[in-house]
Scaffold this motif. Structure first.
Motif, PDB file in Angstrom:
ATOM      1  N   THR A  62       7.161   1.298  -5.345  1.00 38.84           N
ATOM      2  CA  THR A  62       7.024   0.911  -3.844  1.00 38.84           C
ATOM      3  C   THR A  62       8.281   0.149  -4.127  1.00 38.84           C
ATOM      4  OG1 THR A  62       5.456  -0.516  -3.899  1.00 38.84           O
ATOM      5  CG2 THR A  62       4.401   1.412  -2.766  1.00 38.84           C
ATOM      6  N   GLN A  64      10.095  -3.112  -2.257  1.00 39.32           N
ATOM      7  CA  GLN A  64      10.149  -4.363  -1.325  1.00 39.32           C
ATOM      8  C   GLN A  64      11.824  -4.228  -0.801  1.00 39.32           C
ATOM      9  OE1 GLN A  64      10.844  -7.891  -3.454  1.00 39.32           O
ATOM     10  NE2 GLN A  64       8.240  -7.700  -4.635  1.00 39.32           N
ATOM     11  N   THR A  65      11.154  -4.655   1.035  1.00 38.55           N
ATOM     12  CA  THR A  65      11.916  -4.475   2.240  1.00 38.55           C
ATOM     13  C   THR A  65      12.108  -5.510   2.735  1.00 38.55           C
ATOM     14  OG1 THR A  65       9.705  -4.322   3.975  1.00 38.55           O
ATOM     15  CG2 THR A  65      11.125  -2.423   2.369  1.00 38.55           C
ATOM     16  N   ALA A 138       5.700  -0.016   6.665  1.00 39.03           N
ATOM     17  CA  ALA A 138       6.049   1.201   5.993  1.00 39.03           C
ATOM     18  C   ALA A 138       5.435   2.502   5.421  1.00 39.03           C
ATOM     19  CB  ALA A 138       6.541  -0.012   4.498  1.00 39.03           C
ATOM     20  N   TYR A 142       7.893   1.858   0.704  1.00 41.63           N
ATOM     21  CA  TYR A 142       8.454   1.052   0.670  1.00 41.63           C
ATOM     22  C   TYR A 142       7.046   0.016   1.169  1.00 41.63           C
ATOM     23  CZ  TYR A 142      12.349   3.443   1.089  1.00 41.63           C
ATOM     24  OH  TYR A 142      13.732   4.036   0.765  1.00 41.63           O
ATOM     25  N   GLU A 143       7.488  -1.002   0.907  1.00 40.30           N
ATOM     26  CA  GLU A 143       6.361  -1.909   1.584  1.00 40.30           C
ATOM     27  C   GLU A 143       7.044  -2.623   2.625  1.00 40.30           C
ATOM     28  OE1 GLU A 143       5.868  -4.941  -1.669  1.00 40.30           O
ATOM     29  OE2 GLU A 143       5.894  -3.549  -3.336  1.00 40.30           O
ATOM     30  N   ASN A 144       5.614  -2.937   3.234  1.00 37.95           N
ATOM     31  CA  ASN A 144       5.559  -3.459   4.335  1.00 37.95           C
ATOM     32  C   ASN A 144       6.632  -5.308   4.543  1.00 37.95           C
ATOM     33  OD1 ASN A 144       4.080  -1.858   5.480  1.00 37.95           O
ATOM     34  ND2 ASN A 144       2.126  -3.217   5.675  1.00 37.95           N
ATOM     35  N   SER A 145       7.004  -5.785   5.818  1.00 40.80           N
ATOM     36  CA  SER A 145       7.615  -6.892   5.595  1.00 40.80           C
ATOM     37  C   SER A 145       7.672  -7.363   6.880  1.00 40.80           C
ATOM     38  CB  SER A 145       9.260  -6.596   5.540  1.00 40.80           C
ATOM     39  OG  SER A 145      10.063  -5.831   6.037  1.00 40.80           O
TER      40      SER A 145
END
Length: 168
Positions: A62, A64-65, A138, A142-145
Motif C-alpha cells: 500500500t 501512504q497518502t 482508501a 492505498y492507505e487512509n489519511s
C-alpha cells in the motif's frame, strides 16, 4: 540448489558459494499478493535434496497518502453554503489518487460521504465558527489519511473573517 515457487521451477534463481551449501542464500521478490509455497532443491548426479517448504502470505503493498481540503469561502451568511473540496495524493508526491471515497466532517460530525473528484456544499442557519476536515477512505493499494481542519464562519455580518490558530 534451485528455487521452486508454487510448484514452478525458478531456474534463474540458483545459489552456490565457496563456503558450502549450508550458507546458500536466495533473494526472491514477490510481485503479486497471494499465498506462496517455496522450497529449495538440489539435483545432483546421484543425490537429490529438498529443503523444508515455507509458506508466505504476501499482502498487497500500500502507498501512504496525504489528504488536503479546500473551502471556496471562509465566511458565509446563514443559509448560504460553503463548498468543501477534498483531494488526495500519494504522500511526498504530486501524484493524484483517483479511486476511493472521502468522509466529510464538520465539527466532528460526519455530514457526507463523497467520491474522489466531488465536492460537498455545506449549509447551516446557525451562526457560529465551524471547522471541516476530510478522511480519505482508501481503495485497494492505498492507505487512509485525514486532512487538516479548515475553519469557516457562518455569520449575518459576512465581514467577519475566519482565522485559524495552531495550538502546540
Amino acid at each position: 540448489w534451485y528455487l521452486n515457487v508454487n510448484n514452478e521451477d525458478k531456474s534463474n534463481y540458483y545459489a552456490s558459494n565457496s563456503y558450502g551449501w549450508d550458507d546458500s542464500v536466495f533473494n526472491y521478490q514477490f510481485t503479486e499478493s497471494g499465498t506462496y509455497t517455496i522450497y529449495a532443491y538440489y539435483k545432483g548426479s546421484s543425490d537429490n535434496y529438498v529443503t523444508n517448504k515455507l509458506i508466505f502470505n504476501v499482502k498487497e503493498a500500500t502507498k501512504q497518502t496525504t489528504t488536503s481540503l479546500s473551502l471556496d469561502k471562509t465566511t458565509i451568511a446563514p443559509g448560504d453554503s460553503v463548498k468543501i473540496t477534498p483531494s488526495v495524493n500519494v504522500k511526498g508526491t504530486t501524484d493524484a489518487v483517483t479511486s476511493g471515497e472521502f468522509e466529510i466532517y464538520v465539527n466532528d460530525v460526519l455530514v457526507s460521504t463523497i467520491n474522489i473528484g466531488e465536492s460537498y456544499d455545506y449549509a447551516n442557519t446557525t451562526e457560529s465558527i465551524y471547522y471541516a476536515y476530510a478522511k480519505y477512505i482508501a481503495s485497494s493499494g492505498y492507505e487512509n489519511s485525514t486532512s487538516e481542519s479548515k475553519t469557516f464562519v457562518i455569520n449575518s455580518d459576512t465581514s467577519v473573517v475566519a482565522t485559524t490558530t495552531a495550538i502546540n
